[in-house]
Design a protein around this motif. Structure first.
Motif, mmCIF file in Angstrom:
data_model
loop_
_atom_site.group_PDB
_atom_site.id
_atom_site.type_symbol
_atom_site.label_atom_id
_atom_site.label_comp_id
_atom_site.label_asym_id
_atom_site.label_seq_id
_atom_site.Cartn_x
_atom_site.Cartn_y
_atom_site.Cartn_z
ATOM 1 N N THR A 1 -40.127 75.790 -2.128
ATOM 2 C CA THR A 1 -40.556 75.063 -0.926
ATOM 3 C C THR A 1 -39.356 74.380 -0.283
ATOM 4 O O THR A 1 -38.348 74.112 -0.943
ATOM 5 C CB THR A 1 -41.624 74.016 -1.258
ATOM 6 O OG1 THR A 1 -41.056 73.009 -2.124
ATOM 7 C CG2 THR A 1 -42.821 74.655 -1.940
ATOM 8 N N ALA A 2 -39.477 74.101 0.997
ATOM 9 C CA ALA A 2 -38.365 73.513 1.731
ATOM 10 C C ALA A 2 -38.858 72.560 2.802
ATOM 11 O O ALA A 2 -40.009 72.626 3.246
ATOM 12 C CB ALA A 2 -37.508 74.610 2.365
ATOM 13 N N ALA A 3 -37.956 71.679 3.214
ATOM 14 C CA ALA A 3 -38.205 70.767 4.331
ATOM 15 C C ALA A 3 -36.943 70.698 5.181
ATOM 16 O O ALA A 3 -35.836 70.976 4.702
ATOM 17 C CB ALA A 3 -38.574 69.376 3.825
ATOM 18 N N VAL A 4 -37.117 70.327 6.428
ATOM 19 C CA VAL A 4 -35.998 70.176 7.356
ATOM 20 C C VAL A 4 -35.983 68.740 7.869
ATOM 21 O O VAL A 4 -37.034 68.192 8.231
ATOM 22 C CB VAL A 4 -36.109 71.158 8.538
ATOM 23 C CG1 VAL A 4 -35.020 70.868 9.588
ATOM 24 C CG2 VAL A 4 -36.003 72.602 8.052
ATOM 25 N N LEU A 5 -34.802 68.147 7.901
ATOM 26 C CA LEU A 5 -34.612 66.810 8.464
ATOM 27 C C LEU A 5 -33.657 66.926 9.646
ATOM 28 O O LEU A 5 -32.471 67.198 9.463
ATOM 29 C CB LEU A 5 -34.054 65.850 7.409
ATOM 30 C CG LEU A 5 -33.826 64.402 7.855
ATOM 31 C CD1 LEU A 5 -35.128 63.754 8.315
ATOM 32 C CD2 LEU A 5 -33.190 63.586 6.731
ATOM 33 N N LEU B 1 -34.684 74.208 14.045
ATOM 34 C CA LEU B 1 -35.857 74.362 13.179
ATOM 35 C C LEU B 1 -36.345 75.801 13.196
ATOM 36 O O LEU B 1 -36.649 76.380 12.142
ATOM 37 C CB LEU B 1 -36.965 73.414 13.623
ATOM 38 C CG LEU B 1 -38.301 73.565 12.868
ATOM 39 C CD1 LEU B 1 -38.116 73.308 11.380
ATOM 40 C CD2 LEU B 1 -39.349 72.636 13.462
ATOM 41 N N ASN B 2 -36.428 76.396 14.373
ATOM 42 C CA ASN B 2 -36.895 77.772 14.478
ATOM 43 C C ASN B 2 -35.977 78.729 13.732
ATOM 44 O O ASN B 2 -36.435 79.633 13.024
ATOM 45 C CB ASN B 2 -37.003 78.175 15.948
ATOM 46 C CG ASN B 2 -37.512 79.586 16.130
ATOM 47 O OD1 ASN B 2 -36.733 80.537 16.223
ATOM 48 N ND2 ASN B 2 -38.819 79.739 16.175
ATOM 49 N N GLU C 1 -42.455 71.217 5.696
ATOM 50 C CA GLU C 1 -42.387 69.930 6.392
ATOM 51 C C GLU C 1 -41.121 69.843 7.226
ATOM 52 O O GLU C 1 -40.078 70.385 6.870
ATOM 53 C CB GLU C 1 -42.425 68.783 5.380
ATOM 54 C CG GLU C 1 -42.510 67.400 5.976
ATOM 55 C CD GLU C 1 -42.713 66.306 4.938
ATOM 56 O OE1 GLU C 1 -42.731 65.121 5.330
ATOM 57 O OE2 GLU C 1 -42.844 66.630 3.741
ATOM 58 N N CYS C 2 -41.230 69.139 8.351
ATOM 59 C CA CYS C 2 -40.058 68.830 9.177
ATOM 60 C C CYS C 2 -40.187 67.408 9.699
ATOM 61 O O CYS C 2 -41.271 66.992 10.125
ATOM 62 C CB CYS C 2 -39.955 69.812 10.350
ATOM 63 S SG CYS C 2 -38.616 69.405 11.502
ATOM 64 N N ARG C 3 -39.099 66.663 9.631
ATOM 65 C CA ARG C 3 -39.057 65.317 10.209
ATOM 66 C C ARG C 3 -37.870 65.216 11.157
ATOM 67 O O ARG C 3 -36.837 65.859 10.940
ATOM 68 C CB ARG C 3 -38.906 64.254 9.118
ATOM 69 C CG ARG C 3 -40.026 64.225 8.097
ATOM 70 C CD ARG C 3 -39.888 63.026 7.172
ATOM 71 N NE ARG C 3 -40.838 63.090 6.076
ATOM 72 C CZ ARG C 3 -41.034 62.118 5.194
ATOM 73 N NH1 ARG C 3 -40.323 60.986 5.294
ATOM 74 N NH2 ARG C 3 -41.917 62.254 4.219
ATOM 75 N N THR C 4 -38.030 64.398 12.189
ATOM 76 C CA THR C 4 -36.928 64.116 13.112
ATOM 77 C C THR C 4 -36.688 62.620 13.125
ATOM 78 O O THR C 4 -37.629 61.837 13.330
ATOM 79 C CB THR C 4 -37.257 64.604 14.540
ATOM 80 O OG1 THR C 4 -37.544 65.999 14.515
ATOM 81 C CG2 THR C 4 -36.079 64.357 15.474
ATOM 82 N N VAL C 5 -35.454 62.223 12.880
ATOM 83 C CA VAL C 5 -35.096 60.803 12.860
ATOM 84 C C VAL C 5 -33.864 60.586 13.734
ATOM 85 O O VAL C 5 -33.113 61.520 14.022
ATOM 86 C CB VAL C 5 -34.815 60.297 11.429
ATOM 87 C CG1 VAL C 5 -36.049 60.435 10.562
ATOM 88 C CG2 VAL C 5 -33.648 61.042 10.818
ATOM 89 N N PHE D 1 -32.943 70.815 4.216
ATOM 90 C CA PHE D 1 -31.874 71.188 5.148
ATOM 91 C C PHE D 1 -31.792 70.121 6.230
ATOM 92 O O PHE D 1 -32.784 69.836 6.904
ATOM 93 C CB PHE D 1 -32.175 72.552 5.788
ATOM 94 C CG PHE D 1 -32.372 73.646 4.782
ATOM 95 C CD1 PHE D 1 -31.313 74.426 4.351
ATOM 96 C CD2 PHE D 1 -33.636 73.892 4.233
ATOM 97 C CE1 PHE D 1 -31.487 75.424 3.407
ATOM 98 C CE2 PHE D 1 -33.828 74.891 3.288
ATOM 99 C CZ PHE D 1 -32.749 75.655 2.878
ATOM 100 N N THR D 2 -30.609 69.517 6.387
ATOM 101 C CA THR D 2 -30.434 68.544 7.457
ATOM 102 C C THR D 2 -29.539 69.138 8.533
ATOM 103 O O THR D 2 -28.643 69.942 8.248
ATOM 104 C CB THR D 2 -29.822 67.222 6.957
ATOM 105 O OG1 THR D 2 -28.393 67.346 6.826
ATOM 106 C CG2 THR D 2 -30.415 66.808 5.622
#
Length: 250
Positions: free
Chosen positions: A7-11, A27-28, A43-47, A69-70
């Motif tokens: 599993t993975a997430a993007v920040l 992201l795409n 999951e993806c978050r934007t900060v 992945f940031t």
């Protein structure tokens, strides 16, 4: 028993994204790569460029996903604070990496100033991610991959990242196009299909609303077992046809 897919997430990091000045496309790009490798992006978050927020988000994501992945915040200016935040999240120092210093010194020569030296800082224990576009490297520490925000550079960095990832079973997808019918009219049929085959994902995506021309719904059937996906598509198409709904594969 087959091991579960990673599993993975993007920040996504950057005030420019949150302000609307910059449209994120990273992201795409990451999602498409991970899909091809059989890695589930969950999951993806934007900060913004706020250290505490980056640290909190990164720690939450890296504790619950195999990979994070940031993108953004590793340039030479004062608001490029991603490296600082990652070091804090891992509780390690942030020294200059000798290989990064050498790479940047070759790149800039006499123009290798204090600001550009900031890009040589890597959290202790981190390894470099190659940047064939501008040379300034990203880095990996633990299960976190820290990359540039500029899409061309980020995409190039992924070439060095991909071989480091554990792959999983690729998700297969088939699409049915339902013309002249909104998704509300076929919701019961789609729900029944989903209940009948719980290992398969059924998605509904309307098109043409509010515009002149054809309207309808695209139905996307996804799963890791190609044969089961094909069977689910055939069953769904038969149910729609029996209900008098015109359907065609895409």
């Amino acid at each position: 028993m087959t091991a579960p897919s990673p599993t993975a997430a993007v920040l996504i990091i950057g005030d420019e994204v949150l302000s609307g000045r910059t449209q994120d496309t990273n992201l795409n790009t990451i999602a498409r790569l991970l899909a091809a490798l059989g890695i589930d992006l969950l999951e993806c978050r934007t900060v913004g460029d706020r250290k505490d927020q980056i640290v909190d988000s990164l720690n939450a994501l890296r504790a619950t996903h195999d990979y994070v992945f940031t993108t953004g915040g590793i340039g030479p200016t004062h608001d490029d604070i991603t490296a600082d935040a990652v070091a804090t999240a891992f509780g390690v120092a942030l020294p200059e990496h000798p290989d990064a210093v050498a790479i940047l010194a070759r790149r800039y020569g006499d123009d290798f100033n204090t600001a550009r030296r900031r890009m040589a800082r890597v959290p202790e224990g981190g390894t470099l991610i190659a940047n064939p576009v501008t040379d300034a490297p990203g880095f990996q520490i633990g299960n976190v991959f820290v990359m540039a925000g500029v899409p061309k550079i980020m995409t190039a960095m992924l070439e060095d990242v991909a071989p480091r990832l554990r792959t999983g079973a690729v998700v297969h997808a088939r699409t049915l196009r339902v013309s002249g019918v909104g998704e509300g009219s076929i919701a019961d049929i789609l729900t029944a299909a989903a209940k009948a085959e719980r290992e398969i994902s059924f998605g509904s995506y309307p098109f043409g609303h509010g515009s002149v021309g054809e309207m309808g719904t695209s139905l996307v059937v996804r799963g890791r077992d190609a044969a089961r996906v094909d069977a689910a598509v055939e069953a769904l198409a038969a149910a729609l046809t029996a209900a008098g709904v015109a359907v065609a594969p895409i």
